[in-house]
Design a protein around this motif. Structure first.
Motif, mmCIF file in Angstrom:
data_model
loop_
_atom_site.group_PDB
_atom_site.id
_atom_site.type_symbol
_atom_site.label_atom_id
_atom_site.label_comp_id
_atom_site.label_asym_id
_atom_site.label_seq_id
_atom_site.Cartn_x
_atom_site.Cartn_y
_atom_site.Cartn_z
ATOM 1 N N ILE A 2 2.690 -20.083 -56.025
ATOM 2 C CA ILE A 2 2.425 -18.623 -55.927
ATOM 3 C C ILE A 2 1.177 -18.126 -54.749
ATOM 4 N N LYS A 3 0.221 -19.279 -55.159
ATOM 5 C CA LYS A 3 -1.206 -18.934 -54.447
ATOM 6 C C LYS A 3 -0.733 -18.773 -53.016
ATOM 7 N N THR A 4 0.040 -19.982 -52.656
ATOM 8 C CA THR A 4 0.457 -20.022 -51.104
ATOM 9 C C THR A 4 1.012 -18.754 -50.755
ATOM 10 N N LEU A 5 2.042 -18.195 -51.421
ATOM 11 C CA LEU A 5 2.656 -16.945 -51.159
ATOM 12 C C LEU A 5 1.607 -15.709 -50.977
ATOM 13 N N LEU A 6 0.683 -15.777 -51.848
ATOM 14 C CA LEU A 6 -0.205 -14.530 -51.919
ATOM 15 C C LEU A 6 -1.163 -14.980 -50.702
ATOM 16 N N ARG A 7 -1.832 -16.072 -50.329
ATOM 17 C CA ARG A 7 -2.421 -16.227 -49.284
ATOM 18 C C ARG A 7 -1.710 -15.573 -48.081
ATOM 19 N N ILE A 8 -0.877 -16.174 -47.711
ATOM 20 C CA ILE A 8 -0.027 -15.739 -46.703
ATOM 21 C C ILE A 8 0.580 -14.362 -46.552
ATOM 22 N N ALA A 9 0.793 -13.779 -47.576
ATOM 23 C CA ALA A 9 0.800 -12.181 -47.742
ATOM 24 C C ALA A 9 -0.440 -11.419 -47.392
#
Length: 129
Positions: A2-9
């Motif tokens: 989830i952190k990776t997705l938030l960072r990329i978003a």
């Protein structure tokens, strides 16, 4: 994950915002530049757009330095916050923010952006050290 997705978003959001600064939303972004800044509003918009593009790319691709990038992005959000406050205080329209209520609600999202920048990059852990 989830952190990776938030960072990329968040990185993609910054890229789009930066492109908007340089192109289609250039004049609209000028509404957020406070009158007390002693530089041309157009220069401030172009410079901040370039910074946003760089930060967006860094959020997506500089994974080994993600904590530092998160700290820098959070600081950037703090530094541009006076522009958002000026837009509210001066009753300036922009981005569909055509009422004081809408502009005030937007102000509440700035801390969310700061938190997401810190959380998604694990920069909160760096701050605790």
């Amino acid at each position: 994950m989830i952190k990776t997705l938030l960072r990329i978003a968040l990185g993609a959001f910054m890229l789009l915002a930066g492109i908007g600064h340089l192109t289609y939303a250039r004049e609209t972004f000028q509404a957020q530049v406070p009158d007390w800044i002693p530089l041309s509003k157009d220069f401030v918009v172009l410079a901040s757009g370039a910074v946003e593009i760089a930060l967006g790319l860094a959020m997506i691709f500089l994974t080994k330095q993600k904590k530092m990038v998160g700290l820098i992005l959070a600081l950037f959000f703090v530094l541009v916050f006076p522009g958002n406050i000026a837009q509210y205080i001066d009753h300036r329209d922009g981005f569909g923010l055509d009422t004081d209520t809408k502009r005030l609600i937007r102000l509440l999202f700035q801390p969310v952006l700061i938190f997401v920048a810190l959380y998604s990059t694990d920069a909160l852990k760096k701050l605790k050290k």
